[in-house]
Write an enzyme that holds these catalytic residues in place. Structure first.
Site, PDB file in Angstrom:
ATOM      1  CE1 TYR A 146      -3.248  -2.785   0.109  1.00 27.60           C
ATOM      2  CE2 TYR A 146      -3.763  -2.232   2.374  1.00 27.60           C
ATOM      3  CZ  TYR A 146      -3.994  -2.997   1.250  1.00 27.60           C
ATOM      4  OH  TYR A 146      -4.964  -3.965   1.267  1.00 27.60           O
ATOM      5  CB  SER A 168     -14.173  -4.035  -2.349  1.00 26.78           C
ATOM      6  OG  SER A 168     -14.842  -3.220  -3.296  1.00 26.78           O
ATOM      7  N   PRO A 169     -16.423  -3.749   0.629  1.00 22.28           N
ATOM      8  CG  PRO A 169     -16.798  -2.881   2.766  1.00 22.28           C
ATOM      9  CD  PRO A 169     -15.695  -3.218   1.798  1.00 22.28           C
ATOM     10  CG  LEU A 170     -19.404   0.629   0.905  1.00 26.13           C
ATOM     11  CD1 LEU A 170     -19.081   2.075   1.258  1.00 26.13           C
ATOM     12  CD2 LEU A 170     -20.882   0.346   1.146  1.00 26.13           C
ATOM     13  N   GLY A 181     -16.520  -0.796  -4.514  1.00 27.94           N
ATOM     14  CA  GLY A 181     -15.815   0.303  -5.158  1.00 27.94           C
ATOM     15  C   GLY A 181     -16.628   1.588  -5.217  1.00 27.94           C
ATOM     16  N   GLY A 182     -17.598   1.720  -4.325  1.00 25.11           N
ATOM     17  CA  GLY A 182     -18.411   2.932  -4.274  1.00 25.11           C
ATOM     18  C   GLY A 182     -19.773   2.801  -4.922  1.00 25.11           C
ATOM     19  CG  LEU A 233     -23.023  -1.968  -3.364  1.00 25.27           C
ATOM     20  CD1 LEU A 233     -22.435  -3.152  -2.598  1.00 25.27           C
ATOM     21  CD2 LEU A 233     -24.445  -2.285  -3.832  1.00 25.27           C
ATOM     22  N   GLY A 240     -24.096   4.685  -3.751  1.00 24.37           N
ATOM     23  CA  GLY A 240     -24.965   5.545  -4.546  1.00 24.37           C
ATOM     24  C   GLY A 240     -24.247   6.642  -5.294  1.00 24.37           C
TER      25      GLY A 240
END
Length: 343
Positions: free
Chosen positions: A53, A207-209, A211-212, A214, A216
């Site tokens: 990272y 990445s629970p969203l 990559g953005g 989810l 909105g």
């Protein structure tokens, strides 16, 4: 904040982990310090990083943050990873004893700690015998350089092979797996999740969203721009946007998340995060917030418990496509067995 066991270990972590992939790249040091301060103040105790990272800068930022807060490291569970290139040489990557030995020592120096609580293999290495990797990890546990180890991005058979090789050789067992997992990417449910549950391995979804998607921030047929991960990289962003935008299933899932969020009066991100946290075998969900506002909103999911009906709605909208064999109804029926007249 809810506490959960770190996989099959005796350590305990919060159900929400602060991911630090953006530190040193999308989040400067001042912002990174503020994110960690906010996270700890909210009750979090689990930080996840990796040597790759920002080419080690993420670990360095965490190390400086820890140095300025004496004693706090003992109250945290700090996770890092090794595997990907940290140099130009042929041995500057992989899961060999040679590379991991140098990578682990470098991570310890950057973090400024004597022991990394959870050291994760960032991906499979087809060139290195798995026995070599597991022996190195067992030695690292015995020498006190790491407390536990886990994997990231492994397939089901790779994880199961590692579990049983460790058992057969009397090595310390793996405790976690870090895969991509969200309402738009559920394919790990076919074999990886069952393999984890069989071995008592805890899932740490990244990445629970999605990559953005989810949260909105992206809209149908509207190209991403501005302060979004896709908008900041126009060419790559458009390719990723076009691939996702073309899938009708994407918008069905987003629509279901949006409906629940609107009815609850909360953010879409909180709904999507709460769904992941409620899934079987999930130990801790990795939050990838880039700003303090994003983190504050994400942590709001810690107070959210979705109803059975809401989970069923999200499950139905996001159900992964499965071939009839071996994962569809035909394959499931082949594997099922019941006692007639029994339970």
């Amino acid at each position: 904040m809810e506490y959960r066991k770190l996989g099959n270990s005796g350590a305990v972590v919060t159900a929400w982990c602060l991911g630090t992939m953006t530190f040193g790249k999308e989040s400067d040091e001042t912002t990174s310090f503020a994110l960690m301060d906010d996270y700890v103040e909210a009750g979090g105790n689990f930080l996840d990083t990796a040597d790759v990272y920002s080419a080690g800068v993420s670990e360095e930022i965490i190390g400086r943050w820890l140095k300025g807060r004496p004693g706090i490291a003992q109250s945290l569970v700090i996770a890092s990873k090794g595997r990907f290139p940290m140099g130009q040489g042929p041995n500057d990557l992989g899961l060999s004893r040679k590379h991991l030995g140098a990578a682990l020592d470098a991570s310890l120096r950057r973090l400024g700690v004597e022991q990394i609580d959870l050291y994760q293999m960032h991906a499979w290495d087809a060139l290195t015998p798995l026995e070599e990797t597991l022996r190195f990890l067992d030695d690292a546990v015995r020498n006190g350089k790491i407390a536990y180890y886990g994997f990231s991005n492994f397939l089901g058979w790779q994880l199961t092979k590692a579990v049983w090789l460790a058992k057969a050789n009397g090595y310390a067992p793996p405790v976690t797996l870090q895969p991509q997992y969200n309402l738009l990417v559920r394919d790990i449910e076919h074999e990886i999740v069952p393999a984890c549950r069989d071995a008592g391995i805890g899932l740490l979804p990244w990445s629970p969203l999605g990559g953005g998607w989810l949260s909105g921030k992206y809209r149908r047929d509207q190209a991403p721009t501005g302060a979004t991960r896709l908008g900041e990289n126009p060419q790559r962003g458009m390719e990723a946007y076009d691939a996702r935008n073309a899938k009708a299933a994407t918008w069905a899932v987003i629509g279901a998340v949006e409906d629940i969020a609107r009815a609850r009066g909360i953010s879409m991100a909180q709904v999507a995060l709460a769904w992941v946290a409620a899934q079987p075998a999930v130990t801790s969900v990795i939050l990838g917030a880039r700003t303090r506002a994003q983190l504050a909103d994400n942590l709001g999911a810690a107070q959210l418990v979705l109803t059975a009906d809401e989970i069923a709605t999200l499950d139905a909208a996001s159900k992964p496509q499965m071939a009839e064999y071996p994962y569809g109804t035909g394959g499931i029926n082949q594997r099922n067995r019941r006692i007639e007249g029994g339970r």
